[in-house]
Enzyme design. Sequence first.
Site, PDB file in Angstrom:
ATOM      1  CE  LYS A 120      -3.373  -2.738  -0.173  1.00  0.00           C
ATOM      2  NZ  LYS A 120      -3.758  -3.113  -1.534  1.00  0.00           N
ATOM      3  CD  GLU A 203      -4.746   7.405   3.460  1.00  0.00           C
ATOM      4  OE1 GLU A 203      -4.034   6.919   2.588  1.00  0.00           O
ATOM      5  OE2 GLU A 203      -5.901   7.003   3.703  1.00  0.00           O
ATOM      6  NE  ARG A 294      -8.958  -8.466  -4.828  1.00  0.00           N
ATOM      7  CZ  ARG A 294     -10.056  -7.827  -4.478  1.00  0.00           C
ATOM      8  NH1 ARG A 294     -11.149  -7.983  -5.189  1.00  0.00           N
ATOM      9  NH2 ARG A 294     -10.087  -7.019  -3.442  1.00  0.00           N
TER      10      ARG A 294
END
Lengths: 489, 168
Positions: A120, A203, A294
Amino acid sequence: MHTMPFDTVLIANRGEIAARIIKTLRKLGLRSAVVYDEVDARSPAVSMADTAILISGHTPIAAYLDIAQIIAAAHKAGAGAVHPGYGFLSEQAQFATAVIKAGIAFIGPAPETIELMGDKIRARNFVQSNGFPVAQSAIEEDDPATFVSRARAIGTPLLVKPSGGAGGKGMRIVRDVDALEGAIEQARSEGQRYFGDHRLYVERYIENPRHIEVQVLGDSFGNIVHLFERECSVQRRFQKIIEEAPSPALSPELRKRVCETAVGIARAANYQNAGTVEFIFDAGEFYFLEMNTRLQVEHPVTEMITGIDLVAEQVYATAGRELGFAQSDIVSNGHAIEVRLYAEAPERGYVPTSGKVLLLEYPSGVRIDSGITQGQQITTAFDPMLAKIIAHSPTRTLATATANHAIQGVILLGCETNASFLARILSDESFVRGQFHTGYLEENPHIAAGNPATGLSAFLASAALLTRQVRESADAVPALHASLGHWRN
Amino acid sequence: MYHSVEVDGVDHQLWLSPCQSGSYHLHLRDHVISPVAFAQYGENSGVLTIAGETERVRFVIEGDLIHVHIRGMTRVLRYSDPLRTLACVKQEESSLITRAPMPGVVVTIAVSPGQPVSAGAALMMIESMKLETVIRSSQDGVVDRIHFKEGESFEREAVLITLSKERR
């Protein structure tokens, strides 16, 4: 029939997605093979596949994560390609690499792309360095000594996230800056436990945003297109429950901007195959959240509005074919809503439920992607998703009504599900008006709670009338009543 | 005679009395609904008539459990047979054995072997269909054997606890 470099595809997955992939493989004239754990022996995918190969593990989940057994099964089935589905090994670069090394095609992007987007922090840095918007953040490994002070400088509320995370696991919201260090320690231990990775980042937490994602598709010729967005804001504990396309929150200008941003990110990553770029949307601004390399659970809503079979496109891309359409050929038509049928009880804090499926019937007129069959035992060994019900109508209002009618027509006896909860959401005024965000269900706990008195007397009446003993003790009385009646006459 | 039907862990007392041909009055604790009638079509479906309205009903009967689907809602109702309880009280021998009223899992065991218990005492807590139920002793005695451990699952009618009359 188009010629393919492979004639058999092994599906390294289970449940509804394995069954859904088999349907497309059949349509393409390809043979399907599945691996399965013993507990899934009676599942639809096992009976539908041309070949089903038993695998095992110390838990059923472990079986589906066993790369060596899956590759051996692929060889045994003569599979020239492996489709990983979603979850399990689908975003593990080492699985893709092992498949390719075994001389089998991997239906998904290149292992390097999976690796880039799977980390990430790397993904976030990559997106930012290519000039795309990300939420303000502090990354621990940039300078561990100043991590806490850099995080404090962003200002609350903050979201502490494990670098290896997915599905909301290990994420912690910090509203009081004094709680930051405690939250960091907890998130670190959870990150280590769930993902074997202690790295963290912090964040800026956006309160009550929308979760909007864009479907992209790339081929090995450098063509990249988007298939519009999906709105996935109806969530509980970061788990999606209802998804739709298009998003009711976007103007044509905003839609164009977010879709082009997603294509830009995919292009920068030289993305080949189907992928999804997830964004947080708040006050007209988008921030990159992550890219899923995916097929998504909610891909059917995109298929319904575009008429494009995403699994077929994945197979074509892997077979080295050029995309058969340009961006301008892709048109959004009507509105699609998907609801996820889970084996869980929203009324009791979403606890997982289990039981044998005694009776199963689905409504007609909607798309059903189901992973269960009558007689099958639902266990708590896997993710609780049982099936998806997808409605496609000319307008959002009609799609909501169709989905609502359909979910009420799902007859599943023997294992408690969230079906009536889904119907309550689809009847809720905020949902109907398209006004919701990721905190919608937490702000409206009455939707999950339901009303235990609803329709109760009809259930009690049914139980009384269906129970022989109750009927018999009533029928014992009329003899007396009847004779009394005659006497009076 | 009142019958007992349990829904979501709550006991509901009810009984039927005859109304017009084939229909009944449904007596609940505080009110009466009538007429009620049920026309069965096929193995698992029927139409319920309740106070002038009709509802399509899908159902499966599994022992004492009645799984019912009406208008998008599914509930599991459990019927407690008053005659069976009565029979147990009459038969001295069988009352020493406590059987499982439904399949489930042992949550907690409240007694240990050799412990004297009186009628109505909690013996164990079981869970079935996500409902927790306390298994109580039907008479005075001494705990002889506990047939399952906590966390173990059992089938309907399995012997859970055996009591003995006398302290050994």
